[in-house]
Design a protein around this motif. Sequence first.
Motif, PDB file in Angstrom:
ATOM      1  N   UNK A 134       0.824  -1.204   0.000  1.00 32.03           N
ATOM      2  CA  UNK A 134       0.000   0.000   0.000  1.00 32.03           C
ATOM      3  C   UNK A 134       0.862   1.260   0.000  1.00 32.03           C
ATOM      4  N   UNK A 135       1.945   1.227   0.771  1.00 37.05           N
ATOM      5  CA  UNK A 135       2.867   2.361   0.778  1.00 37.05           C
ATOM      6  C   UNK A 135       3.471   2.565  -0.613  1.00 37.05           C
ATOM      7  N   UNK A 136       3.753   1.461  -1.302  1.00 36.77           N
ATOM      8  CA  UNK A 136       4.287   1.570  -2.663  1.00 36.77           C
ATOM      9  C   UNK A 136       3.289   2.262  -3.581  1.00 36.77           C
ATOM     10  N   UNK A 137       2.017   1.928  -3.439  1.00 37.02           N
ATOM     11  CA  UNK A 137       0.986   2.534  -4.295  1.00 37.02           C
ATOM     12  C   UNK A 137       0.815   4.019  -3.969  1.00 37.02           C
ATOM     13  N   UNK A 138       0.888   4.356  -2.684  1.00 37.51           N
ATOM     14  CA  UNK A 138       0.804   5.774  -2.305  1.00 37.51           C
ATOM     15  C   UNK A 138       1.985   6.531  -2.893  1.00 37.51           C
ATOM     16  N   UNK A 139       3.183   5.951  -2.768  1.00 38.27           N
ATOM     17  CA  UNK A 139       4.380   6.607  -3.295  1.00 38.27           C
ATOM     18  C   UNK A 139       4.278   6.817  -4.808  1.00 38.27           C
ATOM     19  N   UNK A 140       3.728   5.842  -5.520  1.00 38.36           N
ATOM     20  CA  UNK A 140       3.564   5.992  -6.964  1.00 38.36           C
ATOM     21  C   UNK A 140       2.651   7.158  -7.302  1.00 38.36           C
ATOM     22  N   UNK A 142       2.259   9.746  -5.577  1.00 42.85           N
ATOM     23  CA  UNK A 142       2.993  10.975  -5.252  1.00 42.85           C
ATOM     24  C   UNK A 142       4.124  11.238  -6.240  1.00 42.85           C
ATOM     25  N   UNK A 143       4.360  10.292  -7.136  1.00 43.65           N
ATOM     26  CA  UNK A 143       5.444  10.441  -8.100  1.00 43.65           C
ATOM     27  C   UNK A 143       6.807  10.097  -7.546  1.00 43.65           C
ATOM     28  N   UNK A 144       6.837   9.399  -6.411  1.00 47.60           N
ATOM     29  CA  UNK A 144       8.092   9.037  -5.767  1.00 47.60           C
ATOM     30  C   UNK A 144       8.420   7.581  -6.113  1.00 47.60           C
ATOM     31  N   UNK A 145       8.978   7.363  -7.298  1.00 46.16           N
ATOM     32  CA  UNK A 145       9.252   6.005  -7.770  1.00 46.16           C
ATOM     33  C   UNK A 145      10.266   5.264  -6.905  1.00 46.16           C
ATOM     34  N   UNK A 146      11.366   5.898  -6.474  1.00 46.70           N
ATOM     35  CA  UNK A 146      12.318   5.167  -5.615  1.00 46.70           C
ATOM     36  C   UNK A 146      11.664   4.637  -4.332  1.00 46.70           C
ATOM     37  N   UNK A 147      10.823   5.456  -3.682  1.00 41.94           N
ATOM     38  CA  UNK A 147      10.145   4.998  -2.466  1.00 41.94           C
ATOM     39  C   UNK A 147       9.185   3.858  -2.782  1.00 41.94           C
ATOM     40  N   UNK A 148       8.537   3.929  -3.939  1.00 41.37           N
ATOM     41  CA  UNK A 148       7.622   2.861  -4.350  1.00 41.37           C
ATOM     42  C   UNK A 148       8.377   1.553  -4.560  1.00 41.37           C
ATOM     43  N   UNK A 149       9.538   1.628  -5.233  1.00 44.02           N
ATOM     44  CA  UNK A 149      10.340   0.429  -5.462  1.00 44.02           C
ATOM     45  C   UNK A 149      10.779  -0.207  -4.147  1.00 44.02           C
ATOM     46  N   UNK A 150      11.225   0.639  -3.222  1.00 49.11           N
ATOM     47  CA  UNK A 150      11.714   0.129  -1.939  1.00 49.11           C
ATOM     48  C   UNK A 150      10.589  -0.539  -1.148  1.00 49.11           C
ATOM     49  N   UNK A 151       9.413   0.110  -1.086  1.00 48.25           N
ATOM     50  CA  UNK A 151       8.288  -0.458  -0.338  1.00 48.25           C
ATOM     51  C   UNK A 151       7.802  -1.755  -0.982  1.00 48.25           C
ATOM     52  N   UNK A 152       7.725  -1.777  -2.309  1.00 48.82           N
ATOM     53  CA  UNK A 152       7.309  -2.992  -3.014  1.00 48.82           C
ATOM     54  C   UNK A 152       8.275  -4.134  -2.728  1.00 48.82           C
ATOM     55  N   UNK A 153       9.570  -3.854  -2.789  1.00 51.48           N
ATOM     56  CA  UNK A 153      10.571  -4.892  -2.540  1.00 51.48           C
ATOM     57  C   UNK A 153      10.445  -5.458  -1.130  1.00 51.48           C
TER      58      UNK A 153
END
Length: 251
Positions: A134-140, A142-153
Amino acid sequence: TEQNPHNKAATLDNLALVEKRLGHYDEALRLSLESLAQHRLLGDSAGVALCLNNLGALYKQMQDWDSAVVHWREGLAISERDGLVQTRGYLLTNLAEAALRDGNLDMAWRDAERGLEVAQATGNVGVRAWLQYLRARVALRRGDTPAAREALAQGVEVAVTHGMASLKAYGLLVFAELLEAQGRAMAARRLLAFAADNAAFNVADRDELHRVRGAQGGKRPDRPVPVLARLVRIHRRGRQHLAGAVDDGGL
């Protein structure tokens, strides 16, 4: 021997979950409402809060998000009042998803962070993985791809390490969303096609995936690809981005 009233109320709630999983929503709703009524009559606040959580999840599955949120908020209030820590984690997770759906990214992130604190304190790895997704989807959003990648991983690593089929499957959807956000629409469509017939999804989710595939004109891939295993290896090595885990010709 007549069943204990508390056990009977809990059994009704469990039966409702089974019927929901099978896609029998009317019967699931009937059983869940009966369970809630019995828990209230017994004054069992823990049973009431958990039933409210499950009933909200059923309403969500039926696309009645307004009713879902009403039940989740009541359940959260009871959980916080009576110190029902585990159930509080479930409710915060669901409310974070509802906030994300409504576009309230700050609230979604805040509830996800609160839910993660509960999941880590109680050792609930399933909720932990879900909230990282869910954090990855929120980050996406927000346009924060690095945070999305990290949360997804992080979510994928938990799901794979603990062998959670449904959460591994959901990771595919979040990864497809990440690929789409990075302009890799073809890879995203192929990943959705691979996920569409995954038995780990419930009936409604599989129906939705097939609908998306039809709208995109997607075709089922010739062979599956161990996407999630690659993601975990990449995350552990810490040397590559998740976007590099699958190339457009690999699915």
